[in-house]
Design an enzyme around this catalytic site. Structure first.
Site, short mmCIF file in Angstrom:
data_model
loop_
_atom_site.label_atom_id
_atom_site.label_comp_id
_atom_site.label_asym_id
_atom_site.label_seq_id
_atom_site.Cartn_x
_atom_site.Cartn_y
_atom_site.Cartn_z
N GLU A 177 0.81 -1.22 0.00
CA GLU A 177 0.00 0.00 0.00
C GLU A 177 0.85 1.27 0.00
O GLU A 177 1.24 1.77 1.06
CB GLU A 177 -0.94 0.02 1.22
CG GLU A 177 -1.81 1.26 1.26
CD GLU A 177 -2.77 1.32 2.46
OE1 GLU A 177 -2.70 0.44 3.33
OE2 GLU A 177 -3.57 2.25 2.50
N LYS A 219 -2.40 -1.92 -3.26
CA LYS A 219 -3.44 -1.05 -2.71
C LYS A 219 -2.98 0.40 -2.87
O LYS A 219 -2.38 0.98 -1.95
CB LYS A 219 -3.69 -1.40 -1.23
CG LYS A 219 -4.66 -0.47 -0.53
CD LYS A 219 -5.16 -1.06 0.78
CE LYS A 219 -5.98 -0.05 1.55
NZ LYS A 219 -6.81 -0.65 2.59
P1 13P Z 1 -9.14 4.48 3.75
O1 13P Z 1 -10.02 3.74 2.77
O2 13P Z 1 -9.92 5.12 4.86
O3 13P Z 1 -8.18 5.39 3.07
O4 13P Z 1 -8.27 3.41 4.52
C1 13P Z 1 -7.71 2.37 3.82
C2 13P Z 1 -6.57 1.85 4.61
O5 13P Z 1 -6.48 0.68 4.86
C3 13P Z 1 -5.53 2.81 5.04
O6 13P Z 1 -4.38 2.12 5.40
#
Ligand code: 13P
Length: 340
Positions: A177, A219
């Site tokens: 991510e 992500k």
């Molecule tokens: P949000 O969808 O609120 O951005 O959070 C996703 C997430 O896992 C952040 O690490």
């Protein structure tokens, strides 16, 4: 490396028309969310809230995996069943956030680096016994005319890739991510430029660490203008986002699950829908939202046990809207299905 189990986990996670629910807020973040509805962040309240989410009727039709926080992985439902088993019995894959949060990056004012690599393999072995099958690590990038620095881009890519390699070695599917933050007044073009640099560096680092691309999920943030400027229409967000992804993400990656990153629930759905309306791509394009899935449910709950069913309906509705968006079949008129 024998990737049979990793492939099985990936296959379960990318199944159509589903996405992921992120319910892995750290203690300071969940305290902030609870404060917005006047609820104190105690262990009992966090357990009650997460139980509400994980047991919501209809969730398995639209959610294939849930990202948990360490505390939740060790908690049980009212009947004593560990939450990971509750999910498994519903056909939902349990996952775990494994990074230990971000700190200032030394010698790079304004940049941040995510920590948590030391001892990660050992922690994963424990999480595995508790039922987790995939993991998540979030790197963040602040945007300005000069940020993120090359150092931040390189070091966060390195950490993400080391994390991903350790995960696969321990039988966990890594969710990688890299979040380019929405904070600021930058243009969508600046976000696009930063996102391209970041993703390029991430896949270069993943290659160097010999990570199996077929057994990871990405992500990313969508390509958006900064939140202090004007919003971009979904078609523009979709075009910028896909252009960047097509330039940087190899076709071997099975799925891209966006974070919502400060978009409203409806915006996050409309933007995902617009992305999927641009036609078939090499990867599944779905959601891994925390705020955009949980916000309406949190508002409906307000800490009152009498509101649990209404809150669960709100969550199931948002997940259903996003499952439609994953197929490029969402219409805003569908929002009136809420509460049915
Ligand atoms: P949000 O969808 O609120 O951005 O959070 C996703 C997430 O896992 C952040 O690490």
């Amino acid at each position: 490396m024998d990737t049979t189990e990793l492939q099985r986990t990936v296959a379960a996670m990318v199944r159509a028309p589903k996405g992921l629910l992120a319910a892995d807020e750290s203690p300071p973040t969940i305290a902030k969310r609870f404060a917005s509805i006047g609820v104190e962040s105690t262990e009992a309240h966090r357990r009650a809230w997460r139980q509400l989410l994980l047991t919501a009727p209809g969730l398995p039709e639209t959610v294939s995996g849930v990202i948990l926080y360490e505390e939740t992985l060790g908690q049980q439902a009212d009947d004593g069943t560990p939450f990971a088993r509750v999910l498994e019995e519903r056909g939902i894959v349990p996952g775990i956030k494994v990074d230990l949060g971000k700190v200032a990056l030394a010698n790079a004012p304004g940049d941040e680096i995510t920590e948590g690599l030391d001892g990660l393999a050992k922690r994963l072995q424990r999480y595995r016994e508790q039922g987790a099958r995939f993991a998540k690590w979030r790197a963040v990038y602040n945007v300005s005319p000069t940020l993120p620095s090359r150092l931040a881009v390189k070091e966060n890519a390195h950490a993400l890739a080391r994390y991903a390699a350790i995960c696969q070695d321990e039988g966990f599917v890594p969710i990688v991510e890299p979040e380019v933050l929405i904070d600021g007044d930058h243009t969508i073009e600046r976000c696009s430029e930063v996102s391209e640099q970041v993703l390029h560096a991430v896949f270069h680092a993943l290659h160097r660490q010999r990570v199996v691309l077929e057994c990871l999920l990405l992500k990313p943030s969508m390509v958006l203008p900064g939140k202090h400027g004007a919003k971009a229409p979904p078609t523009e967000v979709a075009q910028h986002t896909l252009a960047v992804l097509r330039r940087t993400v190899p076709a071997a990656v099975p799925g891209i699950f966006f974070l919502s990153g400060g978009q409203t629930p409806e915006e996050a759905t409309a933007n995902l829908d617009a992305i999927n309306r641009l036609g078939a791509q090499p990867w599944v394009l779905s959601f891994s939202y925390a705020r955009a899935l949980q916000a309406p449910a949190l508002d409906a709950w307000r800490g009152d046990p009498a509101n649990v069913a209404a809150a669960q309906r709100a969550l199931a509705h948002r997940a259903r809207m996003n499952a439609r968006a994953r197929e490029g079949r969402y219409e805003s008129a569908m929002e009136s299905e809420a509460g049915r």
